[in-house]
Structure formats: C-alpha cells, structure tokens
Design a protein around this motif. Structure first.
Motif, PDB file in Angstrom:
ATOM      1  N   VAL A   1      51.042  41.837  27.640  1.00 45.36           N
ATOM      2  CA  VAL A   1      50.466  43.184  27.610  1.00 45.36           C
ATOM      3  C   VAL A   1      50.518  43.765  26.196  1.00 45.36           C
ATOM      4  CG1 VAL A   1      50.713  45.535  28.500  1.00 45.36           C
ATOM      5  CG2 VAL A   1      51.008  43.601  30.027  1.00 45.36           C
ATOM      6  N   VAL A   2      51.626  43.582  25.502  1.00 47.32           N
ATOM      7  CA  VAL A   2      51.764  44.130  24.147  1.00 47.32           C
ATOM      8  C   VAL A   2      50.716  43.510  23.214  1.00 47.32           C
ATOM      9  CG1 VAL A   2      53.330  44.338  22.190  1.00 47.32           C
ATOM     10  CG2 VAL A   2      54.212  44.573  24.505  1.00 47.32           C
TER      11      VAL A   2
ATOM     12  N   ARG B   1      47.815  42.272  24.144  1.00 45.47           N
ATOM     13  CA  ARG B   1      46.509  42.804  24.549  1.00 45.47           C
ATOM     14  C   ARG B   1      46.277  44.194  23.987  1.00 45.47           C
ATOM     15  NH1 ARG B   1      46.021  42.086  30.866  1.00 45.47           N
ATOM     16  NH2 ARG B   1      48.040  41.118  30.692  1.00 45.47           N
ATOM     17  N   LEU B   2      47.323  45.045  24.043  1.00 49.33           N
ATOM     18  CA  LEU B   2      47.191  46.398  23.495  1.00 49.33           C
ATOM     19  C   LEU B   2      46.974  46.352  21.982  1.00 49.33           C
ATOM     20  CD1 LEU B   2      49.891  48.339  25.526  1.00 49.33           C
ATOM     21  CD2 LEU B   2      47.413  48.545  25.700  1.00 49.33           C
TER      22      LEU B   2
ATOM     23  N   ALA C   1      43.434  45.350  21.369  1.00 51.63           N
ATOM     24  CA  ALA C   1      42.533  46.460  21.685  1.00 51.63           C
ATOM     25  C   ALA C   1      42.547  47.494  20.555  1.00 51.63           C
ATOM     26  CB  ALA C   1      42.932  47.110  23.000  1.00 51.63           C
ATOM     27  N   LEU C   2      43.725  47.743  19.984  1.00 51.08           N
ATOM     28  CA  LEU C   2      43.812  48.693  18.865  1.00 51.08           C
ATOM     29  C   LEU C   2      43.062  48.174  17.639  1.00 51.08           C
ATOM     30  CD1 LEU C   2      47.499  49.928  19.140  1.00 51.08           C
ATOM     31  CD2 LEU C   2      45.410  51.245  19.540  1.00 51.08           C
TER      32      LEU C   2
ATOM     33  N   SER D   1      39.365  48.479  18.368  1.00 54.46           N
ATOM     34  CA  SER D   1      38.993  49.890  18.328  1.00 54.46           C
ATOM     35  C   SER D   1      38.920  50.395  16.892  1.00 54.46           C
ATOM     36  CB  SER D   1      39.999  50.705  19.136  1.00 54.46           C
ATOM     37  OG  SER D   1      39.664  52.067  19.103  1.00 54.46           O
TER      38      SER D   1
END
Length: 58
Positions: free
Chosen positions: A35-36, A38-39, A42-43, A46
C-alpha cells in the motif's frame, strides 16, 4: 496409414468458442504492490500531471 494434414487454412482458436482464453501469468501488477508503494507511485504520478498542467498554463 497416417492422414496427411497439409491443406492451407488458419487455425485461429485452439479452444472452443464458449470457453475463455487461458489466463496468463502477469509479470507485474499494481495490485501486488504494498500500500505504501502504491501511495508513493500515485503521488509521483499526480505530481507529474500537476507539472504538466502548470506548464500548460504558463
């Protein structure tokens, strides 16, 4: 006597029309990432998209 199969026609599908294609092994999948990670990805994506928007607005 062995029958000869030498006429030219394409064999497009080796499975029946009603059965789906067999699954293929994925070498990389975003769903398998922690999850970390993936985040973080995503950052990064973005931030890159925001950079494109801000450069386009100049």
């Amino acid at each position: 006597m062995v029958p000869v199969h030498d006429h030219a026609h394409p064999h497009a599908h080796a499975h029946g029309l009603a059965s789906p294609h067999p699954p293929q092994a994925a070498s990389w999948s975003i769903l398998r990432m922690p999850v970390v990670t993936r985040l973080g990805a995503a950052l990064v994506v973005s931030a890159g998209l925001w950079a494109v928007v801000l450069l386009a607005m100049r």
